[in-house]
Design an enzyme around this catalytic site. Structure first.
Site, PDB file in Angstrom:
ATOM      1  N   ASP A   1     -14.919  13.905  18.712  1.00 58.19           N
ATOM      2  CA  ASP A   1     -14.160  14.753  19.668  1.00 58.19           C
ATOM      3  C   ASP A   1     -14.767  15.986  19.681  1.00 58.19           C
ATOM      4  OD1 ASP A   1     -11.805  15.847  21.005  1.00 58.19           O
ATOM      5  OD2 ASP A   1     -11.327  16.568  19.296  1.00 58.19           O
TER       6      ASP A   1
ATOM      7  N   ASP B   1     -13.286  19.740  20.778  1.00 58.06           N
ATOM      8  CA  ASP B   1     -12.425  20.960  20.345  1.00 58.06           C
ATOM      9  C   ASP B   1     -11.426  20.799  19.136  1.00 58.06           C
ATOM     10  OD1 ASP B   1     -12.819  23.351  21.758  1.00 58.06           O
ATOM     11  OD2 ASP B   1     -12.203  22.271  23.561  1.00 58.06           O
TER      12      ASP B   1
ATOM     13  N   HIS C   1      -1.697  23.078  27.244  1.00 60.43           N
ATOM     14  CA  HIS C   1      -3.058  23.736  27.412  1.00 60.43           C
ATOM     15  C   HIS C   1      -2.950  24.520  26.155  1.00 60.43           C
ATOM     16  CE1 HIS C   1      -6.891  24.684  28.819  1.00 60.43           C
ATOM     17  NE2 HIS C   1      -6.439  25.778  29.353  1.00 60.43           N
TER      18      HIS C   1
ATOM     19  N   LYS D   1      -9.731  10.359  27.135  1.00 64.29           N
ATOM     20  CA  LYS D   1      -8.891   9.665  25.990  1.00 64.29           C
ATOM     21  C   LYS D   1      -7.538   9.846  26.354  1.00 64.29           C
ATOM     22  CE  LYS D   1     -11.191  12.666  23.556  1.00 64.29           C
ATOM     23  NZ  LYS D   1     -11.460  13.508  22.345  1.00 64.29           N
TER      24      LYS D   1
HETATM   25 MG    MG Z   1      -9.591  17.882  19.681  1.00 61.98          MG
END
Ligand code: MG
Length: 314
Positions: free
Chosen positions: A31, A33, A207, A237
């Site tokens: 992944d 972030d 968010h 995902k």
């Molecule tokens: Mg992440």
């Protein structure tokens, strides 16, 4: 690798067992972030670990993100800038790229004839354009004109045949300019043109969690789905469809793949949906002790406080 549903803390294992575990996979998906970077800042040690897995241990490394705010090539540029030595942009799996790949293989979608309506940010439009697909709607758009009522807007725009004809897909992503008019156009297309595809970058409800709790793409999608009476197909995902091109080409075998991430609902669920091992890192929104108190959430096979902690074993 899950033993009795218990998450194994890699730092508790002797080095020899970690070495054995390293031999149990040949592909690594990581992944973005919260796992290897936070926006434009590397999470300390993450590049060194992914580079060592690739360069010294022969693993194929892919970065897989639900970030639909940048194109694949822009994300590749970020990876290079932060020191990740992924060989080319095909090793970046992003919703914008998955959308393009999905549209190209749809029998009903003809890029010489169909355009795409985007409720989302400009990156989706850029990715489509770079791949020869015409789109409109992305980014800033005037809402109702001053003095306009919704009837004026509907009569002006939605009665024209081009409001729905030859629109092969509606794509929804995170959109700071989300508006009633954009939602109306999207719903009109989806209701009028049942052959149009309905794709979304992700269903993240919130968010930039945990710093903010503000509407994510999932919130926009839910509104459009409710009106259109159709379910969107997720191009991020935890939907396994994201990996289909790599699996079909033989580049990735799920049973020999490790998924690394910081989010149980996205990354760990994705690993489980695809039949891959999972490694949770504690640099995102979910420390392990909090996760273990929430047994309804997908539990990882392995855990590290941060990805950089793996470097001592490499
Ligand atoms: Mg992440």
């Amino acid at each position: 690798m899950m033993e009795g549903g218990t998450t194994i803390k890699l730092l508790d294992l002797p080095g020899q067992q970690v070495s054995e575990w390293l031999r149990s996979f040949d592909t690594v998906l990581s992944d973005g972030d919260g796992t290897i970077w936070q926006d434009d800042t590397e999470i300390e040690g993450a590049a060194a670990v992914l580079n060592a897995l690739q360069n010294h241990h022969g693993k194929r490394v892919y970065i897989i993100t639900n970030n639909g705010l940048k194109t694949r090539s822009e994300l590749f540029g970020r990876a290079q800038h932060l020191g990740f030595q992924v060989p080319n942009d095909q090793h970046i799996i992003s919703p914008t790229a998955t959308i393009v790949e999905h549209l190209k293989q749809l029998p009903d979608f003809d890029s010489s004839k169909h355009k795409v309506y985007v409720v989302g940010n400009a990156a989706i439009g850029r990715e489509l354009r770079e791949n020869g697909i015409e789109s409109y709607g992305a980014g800033v758009e005037e809402p109702l004109a001053k003095g306009d009522k919704w009837q004026d807007f509907a009569m002006r725009e939605l009665t024209k045949p081009e409001a729905a004809d030859n629109v092969g897909a509606v794509v929804v992503g995170w959109d700071e300019h989300f508006s009633y008019c954009k939602m109306a156009r999207a719903c009109h297309i989806l209701c009028r043109n049942e052959n149009s595809a309905f794709l979304v970058t992700n269903r993240d409800a919130v968010h930039k969690y945990p710093n903010f709790c503000i509407p994510g793409t999932g919130a926009f999608v839910a509104g459009i789905e409710a009106c259109a009476g159709r379910e969107a197909l997720e191009m991020g995902k935890p939907n396994p469809v994201v990996l289909e091109p790599l699996i079909q080409s033989g580049a990735l075998r799920p049973q020999r793949t490790l998924m690394i991430g910081d989010c149980p609902k996205m990354d760990i669920a994705f690993a489980r949906n695809c039949g891959m091992q999972s490694l949770l890192v504690g640099t995102g929104s979910f420390p392990l002790d909090i996760l273990q108190q929430n047994s309804h959430l997908p539990q990882p096979d392995f855990y590290l406080p941060k990805l950089g902690d793996l470097l001592q074993f490499l």
